[in-house]
Each structure stands twice: as C-alpha cells, then as structure tokens.
Design a protein around this motif. Sequence first.
Motif, short mmCIF file in Angstrom:
data_model
loop_
_atom_site.label_atom_id
_atom_site.label_comp_id
_atom_site.label_asym_id
_atom_site.label_seq_id
_atom_site.Cartn_x
_atom_site.Cartn_y
_atom_site.Cartn_z
N ILE A 47 37.79 35.03 46.51
CA ILE A 47 39.15 34.50 46.39
C ILE A 47 39.88 34.60 47.73
O ILE A 47 40.62 33.69 48.12
CB ILE A 47 39.91 35.22 45.27
N THR A 70 38.58 31.82 49.99
CA THR A 70 39.14 30.55 49.52
C THR A 70 40.61 30.43 49.89
O THR A 70 41.06 29.37 50.32
CB THR A 70 38.97 30.42 48.00
N THR A 71 41.36 31.52 49.76
CA THR A 71 42.78 31.50 50.10
C THR A 71 42.99 31.21 51.58
O THR A 71 43.86 30.41 51.94
CB THR A 71 43.42 32.84 49.72
N PHE A 85 40.85 26.32 44.11
CA PHE A 85 40.70 27.65 43.51
C PHE A 85 39.83 27.62 42.25
O PHE A 85 39.56 28.66 41.66
CB PHE A 85 42.07 28.26 43.22
N THR A 111 36.16 30.56 40.83
CA THR A 111 36.06 30.90 39.42
C THR A 111 34.71 30.48 38.85
O THR A 111 34.08 31.23 38.11
CB THR A 111 37.20 30.22 38.64
N SER A 164 43.40 34.17 41.33
CA SER A 164 43.45 32.90 42.06
C SER A 164 44.78 32.20 41.88
O SER A 164 45.32 31.60 42.82
CB SER A 164 42.32 31.97 41.59
#
Length: 130
Positions: free
Chosen positions: A19, A22-23, A48, A52, A71
């Motif tokens: 996460i 990705t952020t 996001f 997952t 997320s």
Amino acid sequence: MKNPREVLIRPIALSLATILVTTVLVAEAYSHATALHIRDPEDLTLAFLLPTIFIAVFFGSTFAVASTFVSGLAAAYVIYPPQLSIWINDPTQVAELGFILLLAITASKAVGIMIDGKPLGSSGARAASM
C-alpha cells in the motif's frame, strides 16, 4: 503449529509495504496529472484496487478486506482535496471513494473464491503445489 510471525506479521508488513509503494506511485502520478491539467485526476484512486487484489491472492481475502480500508485512508490522504488530510470536503468524492472501496472488497472476496480459499502465501498452498 505455525509461527505467529508467518501467520500475522509477514502478511501485515507486506500488505502495508504494498500500500505504501502504491501510495507513493499514485501521489507522483497525481502531481503530474494536476500539473498537466488533466480533467479528473481523482480517477487514480482505482490504482488502489491492485494491492488489494495482490494481497487477496497471496494472503487471502481477510487480509485483503483489512487492507482495503488502509488503502481508502491512503487515497483520502493523498488524492482527494484537501491533500495531506483524511477529511474529504466534497460529499460526491466521499461517495466515489466508498464505491471504490466496495469494489475492492468485492474483488478481494471474488479472488478468495477463485483461489479456493488457499492463498499462495500459505504453506498449505505451497505443499499442495509440490
């Protein structure tokens, strides 16, 4: 008997790392999208969904559902105005984020069913594949 590190710590740490990566990537893409005056850069929230789904494949849908909420907080913090706050001013954007989170939960449960409840990160799936 399984080691608690294998059962809880490893999936949680890898989920948070996924996460976080990705952020960072979405925040960078968002800054470029706003600089280029792209019409709706908030659509980057859909990125996001990827962590997952990966978490659902490797650790099961339970960890994926938990990571969905993390997320969502990351998306609210980075993408929706005001940035760097989890508060979202526009109710339409709150609904948009809610629907994306609902989609992420549905996707994680669907992936959990497709992998037949045996995530790749579990030792049972590795033993069955050998």
